[in-house]
Design a protein around this motif. Sequence first.
Motif, short mmCIF file in Angstrom:
data_model
loop_
_atom_site.label_atom_id
_atom_site.label_comp_id
_atom_site.label_asym_id
_atom_site.label_seq_id
_atom_site.Cartn_x
_atom_site.Cartn_y
_atom_site.Cartn_z
N THR A 1 -3.97 -1.51 -7.29
CA THR A 1 -4.15 -0.51 -8.34
C THR A 1 -3.41 0.79 -8.01
O THR A 1 -3.45 1.26 -6.87
N ALA A 2 -2.77 1.36 -9.03
CA ALA A 2 -2.08 2.65 -8.88
C ALA A 2 -2.95 3.74 -9.48
O ALA A 2 -3.55 3.55 -10.56
N SER A 3 -3.04 4.88 -8.79
CA SER A 3 -3.88 5.96 -9.29
C SER A 3 -3.29 7.32 -8.95
O SER A 3 -2.43 7.44 -8.09
N GLU A 4 -3.79 8.34 -9.67
CA GLU A 4 -3.46 9.73 -9.36
C GLU A 4 -4.75 10.51 -9.44
O GLU A 4 -5.45 10.47 -10.46
N GLN A 5 -5.10 11.25 -8.38
CA GLN A 5 -6.43 11.83 -8.26
C GLN A 5 -6.68 13.01 -9.20
O GLN A 5 -7.77 13.15 -9.75
N VAL A 6 -5.70 13.90 -9.38
CA VAL A 6 -5.92 15.12 -10.18
C VAL A 6 -6.24 14.77 -11.63
O VAL A 6 -7.17 15.33 -12.22
N THR A 7 -5.48 13.86 -12.21
CA THR A 7 -5.69 13.48 -13.61
C THR A 7 -6.69 12.35 -13.76
O THR A 7 -7.18 12.08 -14.86
N PHE B 1 -0.87 10.53 -5.27
CA PHE B 1 -0.55 9.22 -5.81
C PHE B 1 -0.90 8.15 -4.77
O PHE B 1 -0.59 8.31 -3.60
N GLU B 2 -1.51 7.07 -5.26
CA GLU B 2 -1.95 6.04 -4.33
C GLU B 2 -1.82 4.66 -4.98
O GLU B 2 -2.04 4.49 -6.18
N GLU C 1 0.86 -1.19 0.00
CA GLU C 1 0.00 0.00 0.00
C GLU C 1 0.89 1.24 0.00
O GLU C 1 1.96 1.25 0.62
N PHE C 2 0.43 2.28 -0.70
CA PHE C 2 1.23 3.52 -0.79
C PHE C 2 0.31 4.72 -0.94
O PHE C 2 -0.73 4.64 -1.61
N TYR C 3 0.71 5.82 -0.33
CA TYR C 3 -0.03 7.08 -0.48
C TYR C 3 0.92 8.25 -0.29
O TYR C 3 1.75 8.25 0.62
N VAL C 4 0.80 9.24 -1.16
CA VAL C 4 1.51 10.50 -0.94
C VAL C 4 0.74 11.61 -1.64
O VAL C 4 0.20 11.42 -2.72
N ASP C 5 0.64 12.76 -0.97
CA ASP C 5 0.09 13.96 -1.62
C ASP C 5 1.20 15.00 -1.64
O ASP C 5 1.68 15.43 -0.60
N ILE C 6 1.60 15.38 -2.83
CA ILE C 6 2.76 16.26 -2.96
C ILE C 6 2.45 17.44 -3.87
O ILE C 6 1.72 17.32 -4.85
N CYS C 7 3.04 18.58 -3.52
CA CYS C 7 2.95 19.77 -4.37
C CYS C 7 4.34 20.02 -4.95
O CYS C 7 5.33 20.03 -4.22
N LEU C 8 4.40 20.20 -6.25
CA LEU C 8 5.66 20.47 -6.92
C LEU C 8 5.61 21.85 -7.57
O LEU C 8 4.64 22.19 -8.24
N LEU C 9 6.66 22.64 -7.37
CA LEU C 9 6.71 23.98 -7.94
C LEU C 9 6.89 23.90 -9.45
O LEU C 9 7.70 23.13 -9.95
N GLY C 10 6.12 24.69 -10.16
CA GLY C 10 6.24 24.73 -11.61
C GLY C 10 5.10 23.99 -12.29
O GLY C 10 4.19 23.45 -11.67
N LYS D 1 1.65 21.02 4.00
CA LYS D 1 2.14 19.71 4.44
C LYS D 1 1.93 18.60 3.41
O LYS D 1 0.98 18.63 2.62
N VAL D 2 2.83 17.67 3.46
CA VAL D 2 2.79 16.47 2.63
C VAL D 2 2.68 15.26 3.55
O VAL D 2 3.42 15.16 4.53
N TYR D 3 1.75 14.36 3.21
CA TYR D 3 1.59 13.14 3.99
C TYR D 3 2.07 11.97 3.15
O TYR D 3 1.66 11.78 2.00
#
Length: 324
Positions: A82-88, A71-72, A49-58, A130-132
């Motif tokens: 299953t791998a997913s990305e919420q924004v897209t 990303f999850e 299992e994996f989860y991260v919410d990250i903000c990248l500049l640019g 913050k990033v979790y």
Amino acid sequence: MLLSAFLALFGLSGCVDISLPGERPISGGVTDKTDPKASKEIDSEEITEFYVDICLLGEWTPGRENQKYVFEIKKDEAGVLTASEQVTGLSRPADEALLTGLQEIIEEQELAKKNGVYRVTAGLPPEYQKVYFKTVYASGETIEFTVNNEPEKAWRKQIYLLFADWFQKQGDDALVPPKTTGTIDYLEVCFKENDVETRYMGIHVQEGKAIDGETYLFNKSVYNYGTEEEELDEYTLFPDDFYDRVSEILAKYDLRTFDIYSAMYGFGREEAAEDEPDYAELQIHVRYDDDRRLNIDTNDDKDKAYLKPLLDEWFAYFDSLLEE
């Protein structure tokens, strides 16, 4: 560095946890709920299992600047990992390549050492929030931490690009950072090796050196600094399709890490901070017809090795013009 800058800005340098339960955090205050007993070593390598919410500049995806991505990796309703990305909205069954790549990043960046950390500064701009991060292993071991003020950290970019490349291989390039494209209308390339400098560029000549009445010509010059002699100085007409050809060649290569307008600028380049030295042994100066620029000035051997295929292809084309 960024954290200290923000603390200094708010006049709270050196502050620790000043927020109390039930109270609103003071802007600039640090909430620290770190678990000092959390294990800093993980024996398992099998991610379940994996989860991260990250903000990248640019602008990492077209039209989205300073976007937070989620990303999850987890089992879906049918029990498929299953791998997913919420924004897209991307989603695909995870495979060994993705899981192995993710574990390699975790180990390389020593993210297990962050396990148990919860340290958040209040009042920062959205891109510094913050990033979790959480990774669960088959052994039951877990890496879990919450931090902020680190949008430029390499591990964030590596994880983003891992998923972007992986989804692209699955047939969707929605996460792939855009490349600078277009038609070149000016080009100058200079390469120095073993005291010999070779330069290709357009140059204005006097009427006496004009070819078929044209005074703006394509030039190749070779200067030997060892002997202090000019070994070559040749001119030819620009073919009508010259800039189409050089643009077509350039488009084959990924130069985002060299492009100051790209979110990927400097990524993976140890010597990126040394760009534009007083004298660069490799110089590539490009202007597109919409006035965007791509200027590469470097002495780094890794940069030269990476760019060599592009130079070889360009130089072969340039020399063919001078041989005609």
